[in-house]
Motif scaffolding. Structure first.
Motif: not given
Length: 353
Positions: A167-186
């Protein structure tokens, strides 16, 4: 027949296609997952659907009033023959082959981006509204997880295996693991506003179109930054070739192609494919299996180009407003386009490519 229609009847579409004039600017076009139908969305809230195998029949084109206000997002559904739409009215909707409209969600903000992933192992729907992206199951009715971002989301894209969502947004991109129920983005960081986003077909890199006249990318193996600049205007459309060798982009009076091979695009100049009489390129779309890129321009011209030979095939040479939507069907047998003046067209390529 109007002057606009007479002008449009030039190029391949005259012999191998069909077109219609509708109300409102065309905001998107896409084929269904089974390639049987094409959908066009408008700034008036309508979705126009065409059955590609019988384009000249009176009932081949149907219009559905889906949203109250502009349609902002369009995607092939997880179902083979349906479409998903998002609107300025905050609704996420499914339009099925019978014309039935199902509201899957209603938010307080507009639904601006939708993307889907379908494989034997996983089927997912992602929809962005404001700062949040909702990851939904195949039905679209159940939220699996909500990804929250610091600012409004500019674009979303799954990787080739559906394991990650960018997902792109201000100041960069967040990369999420879709199979993880929690955890933060890279977080892939780069200052500025990141809008449209494209994922490399091999999942090797992610590229964003910025508010400035630049592209920025990251090599995902090590997070190395990739800068691509020199555009005279903002890049609003990007498309990778199916083999991942090239990234075609709009934003200039030619089709700009960045090489993603031989160590590129870092340190390598882009290739330039022919334009349309100095008009700005507004939309690009690579064929799903062949090294052929379609391009739309601000003067209404639509062409197909072979990068290796630079052979140009004119699809439409009409003065029907800037091309605002462009897409191939998954089987590569149909090319659809739409313009800001409400002209929509479909070209049959079943025996022409």
């Amino acid at each position: 027949m109007s002057a606009t229609q007479e002008t449009l009847l030039r190029g391949l579409i005259e012999k191998r296609g069909a077109f219609r004039q509708v109300e409102g600017e065309i905001t998107g076009c896409v084929a269904s997952r089974d390639s049987s139908r094409f959908a066009f969305t408008t700034g008036e809230g309508d979705v126009v659907v065409a059955h590609r195998h019988d384009l000249t029949a009176p009932n081949a084109w149907a219009t559905y009033a889906v949203h109250d206000g502009p349609v902002l997002a369009l995607s092939p559904d997880t179902l083979a023959d349906s479409f998903l739409t998002g609107g300025d009215d905050g609704r996420l909707c499914r339009l099925d082959p019978t014309g039935e409209i199902e509201e899957l969600a209603k938010t307080r903000r507009w639904v601006e981006h939708i993307t889907t992933f379908v494989s034997d192992k996983s089927t997912l729907i992602a929809a962005a509204s404001g700062k949040n992206v909702e990851l939904r199951d195949a039905t679209g009715r159940t939220i699996i997880r909500t990804f929250e971002h610091p600012t409004t989301v500019g674009g979303i894209a799954f990787d080739p295996k559906g394991k990650r969502l960018a997902a792109s947004h201000y100041n960069g991109v967040s990369l999420w693991f879709t199979q993880s129920k929690d955890g933060s983005a890279r977080l892939l960081e780069w200052k500025g506003s990141h809008l449209g986003i494209a994922m490399h077909p091999n999942g090797d890199a992610v590229v964003t179109a910025m508010q400035e006249n630049d592209l920025h990318g990251w090599r995902l193996a090590d997070g190395h930054n990739i800068r691509m600049s020199g555009y005279p205007s903002k890049v609003r459309s990007m498309s990778f070739s199916s083999n991942g060798k090239w990234l075609a982009t709009s934003g200039a009076d030619v089709v700009v192609m960045w090489p993603f091979f031989g160590g590129g695009p870092m340190g390598k100049p882009p290739a330039e494919l022919p334009g349309a009489g100095g008009a700005l390129c507004t939309r690009v779309a690579f064929h799903p299996s062949q090294e052929v890129v379609a391009a739309g321009f601000a003067n209404g011209t639509v062409v197909m180009i072979e990068p290796t030979t630079q052979r140009v095939l004119p699809v439409s040479l009409g003065q029907a407003g800037a091309v605002t939507a462009l897409a191939y069907s998954p089987d590569g047998c149909t090319l659809g386009f739409g313009t800001e003046d409400g002209v929509i067209g479909l070209l049959d390529l079943s025996s022409a490519t």
